[in-house]
Scaffold this active site. Structure first.
Site, PDB file in Angstrom:
ATOM      1  N   THR A   2       3.634  56.932  49.752  1.00  0.00           N
ATOM      2  CA  THR A   2       4.981  57.509  49.658  1.00  0.00           C
ATOM      3  C   THR A   2       5.609  57.602  51.036  1.00  0.00           C
ATOM      4  O   THR A   2       6.779  57.253  51.229  1.00  0.00           O
ATOM      5  CB  THR A   2       4.932  58.893  48.990  1.00  0.00           C
TER       6      THR A   2
ATOM      7  N   ASN B 200       2.650  50.140  38.145  1.00  0.00           N
ATOM      8  CA  ASN B 200       1.541  51.087  38.044  1.00  0.00           C
ATOM      9  C   ASN B 200       1.187  51.451  36.601  1.00  0.00           C
ATOM     10  O   ASN B 200       0.071  51.880  36.325  1.00  0.00           O
ATOM     11  CB  ASN B 200       1.857  52.363  38.831  1.00  0.00           C
TER      12      ASN B 200
ATOM     13  N   GLN C   5      -0.530  49.060  43.805  1.00  0.00           N
ATOM     14  CA  GLN C   5      -1.365  48.648  42.679  1.00  0.00           C
ATOM     15  C   GLN C   5      -1.809  47.188  42.769  1.00  0.00           C
ATOM     16  O   GLN C   5      -2.462  46.678  41.860  1.00  0.00           O
ATOM     17  CB  GLN C   5      -0.623  48.879  41.362  1.00  0.00           C
TER      18      GLN C   5
ATOM     19  N   GLY D  47      -4.841  54.323  50.480  1.00  0.00           N
ATOM     20  CA  GLY D  47      -6.292  54.263  50.485  1.00  0.00           C
ATOM     21  C   GLY D  47      -6.935  54.711  49.193  1.00  0.00           C
ATOM     22  O   GLY D  47      -7.891  54.097  48.720  1.00  0.00           O
ATOM     23  N   HIS D  48      -6.406  55.788  48.603  1.00  0.00           N
ATOM     24  CA  HIS D  48      -7.111  56.372  47.461  1.00  0.00           C
ATOM     25  C   HIS D  48      -7.014  55.547  46.190  1.00  0.00           C
ATOM     26  O   HIS D  48      -7.671  55.864  45.199  1.00  0.00           O
ATOM     27  CB  HIS D  48      -6.645  57.815  47.214  1.00  0.00           C
TER      28      HIS D  48
ATOM     29  N   THR E 265      -1.392  63.260  65.257  1.00  0.00           N
ATOM     30  CA  THR E 265      -2.787  62.914  65.513  1.00  0.00           C
ATOM     31  C   THR E 265      -3.378  62.153  64.331  1.00  0.00           C
ATOM     32  O   THR E 265      -3.225  62.552  63.181  1.00  0.00           O
ATOM     33  CB  THR E 265      -3.621  64.180  65.771  1.00  0.00           C
TER      34      THR E 265
ATOM     35  N   CYS F  92       2.327  60.660  38.702  1.00  0.00           N
ATOM     36  CA  CYS F  92       3.405  61.340  39.425  1.00  0.00           C
ATOM     37  C   CYS F  92       4.562  61.721  38.515  1.00  0.00           C
ATOM     38  O   CYS F  92       5.508  62.368  38.947  1.00  0.00           O
ATOM     39  CB  CYS F  92       3.921  60.448  40.552  1.00  0.00           C
TER      40      CYS F  92
END
Length: 401
Positions: free
Chosen positions: A74, A152, A180, A201-202, A238, A326
């Site tokens: 996002t 998705n 996706q 990543g997830h 960071t 979502c």
């Protein structure tokens, strides 16, 4: 506790055990700030460089510096959109589609209220785009095209390479939400014409809270987050070192398992579909069955409610979805089903099963065994179903206001 059969991998995935093992030392022995100039921080910086190369390799990026780490897709998409608008401040139009993820749709709605013109490409009943409509909208007034690579909910693939080429010919920046698609199909962005690409990543067995934005070398760019020199000054804050390192391992494993996705996972997906559809009448696959990612199956069950199906599946230890995680909680059919003009008798009863490389044939057999009874049970309570068949919907009188 009953073991869960997890078929909601388009929502999130199990973190690869190798990724977990790799990230753990960065919480204890190697916790330095990668921006520090001492060796304690430098050793972490070296790990980030390796991870960036692995993530770049997964999408076919020539230069590792083209990968910017973010907190999620996002953020990546938002960054890409706002960057394009800053770079082409005189251009006030954006092209997208009616079936995008809320990360894109909601942002475009906000920009529309700010005065931008948003062109939303329609899809047909298979979720396919009309490239003639798309071509007709490209002009020097358009700041950006932002289109998902794979849907998705249905897994339907869009012709991104052709769309990127058409945009390039018109001098329009092109961004794709590839959340996706990455890790499910081979990607090679190097000569693709794609200017920016977002992914997370997830969705490919890395931790939550880490994403990436590919920005092709030479593309003018403006950062969304300012206040630090991290990511070559393109994304302040960071670095999430542990998750980035895990992302690198997950990306490497995803690339190694691309053949598994195209072979084993597709076979299991097809077995699941056939096993259900052979036993359940008035049900069909949504989207484009011949042009989709291998792990995704979205079935519309007519005359039943998707939320009720999910509840009964959950009681059987099966985790699936009725659409995008979502947008869950809405009583309306998903915007994707509405865009494809799925009949109202089926739009409320769509279930997405999304597999991963950890999915087993035994699990698929269990789902095939439990789904028909669930649908039969729910149809017994449906006002549109009687004696094993649907009633004539047209015979119902409309409700009086």
């Amino acid at each position: 506790m009953k073991k869960t059969i997890y078929l909601d991998n388009n929502a999130t995935t199990k973190v690869d055990p190798m990724a977990v093992e790799t990230m753990l030392p960065l919480f204890s022995e190697q916790f330095g700030n990668p921006s520090s100039i001492h060796s304690f921080g430098d050793q972490v910086g070296a790990k980030l460089k390796v991870a960036r190369r692995k993530v770049a390799d997964l999408i076919g990026a020539l230069h590792e510096s083209e990968v910017i780490f973010t907190s999620c897709a996002t953020e990546s998409t938002t960054t890409a959109v706002y960057s394009a608008l800053k770079v082409h401040a005189q251009r006030k139009e954006i092209i997208t589609t009616t079936v995008e993820h809320p990360a894109t749709l909601d942002l475009c709605e906000h920009l529309e209220r700010e005065g931008y013109t948003i062109h939303r490409l329609k899809v047909n009943k298979k979720g396919q785009l009309d490239l003639q409509e798309y071509s007709s909208l490209l002009s020097d007034k358009v700041a950006l095209v932002t289109v998902m690579w794979a849907n998705n909910e249905t897994g339907t693939l869009f012709p991104i390479l052709e769309m990127a080429k058409l945009a390039k010919e018109k001098g329009v920046l092109f961004h794709t939400d590839a959340v996706q698609a990455v890790g499910k199909i081979p990607l090679d962005v190097q000569d693709s014409g794609i200017d920016m690409l977002s992914f997370s990543g997830h969705k490919l067995h890395a931790p939550k809270g880490i994403g990436a934005l590919y920005v092709r070398r030479g593309v003018r760019y403006r950062p969304l987050l300012r206040g630090g020199h991290q990511e070559r000054g393109r994304r302040a804050g960071t670095e999430n070192s542990a998750s980035i390192v895990a992302f690198g391992v997950a990306a490497e494993q995803a690339e190694l398992h691309l053949e598994t996705m195209a072979g084993k996972i597709k076979t299991l997906r097809d077995k699941l579909e056939k096993g259900i559809l052979d036993q359940v009448s008035h049900a069909f696959v949504t989207g484009d069955p011949d042009n989709r990612v291998a792990n995704t199956c979205n079935i519309a069950f007519e005359y039943v409610e998707g939320e009720a199906i999910l509840m009964l599946l959950n009681q059987q230890g099966v985790a699936a979805s009725s659409g995008s995680a979502c947008t869950s909680g809405s009583l309306e059919p998903s915007h994707v089903m509405q865009a494809m003009q799925i009949p109202f008798t089926a739009a409320h009863g769509t279930i997405r099963f999304s597999l991963s490389r950890y999915t087993t044939e035994k699990e698929i057999d269990k789902v095939i065994a439990v789904v028909p009874a669930i649908i039969e049970r729910l149809r017994a309570f449906s006002p549109y179903w009687k004696d094993g068949k649907p009633l004539d919907i047209d015979a119902f009188e409309p409700a009086v206001a």
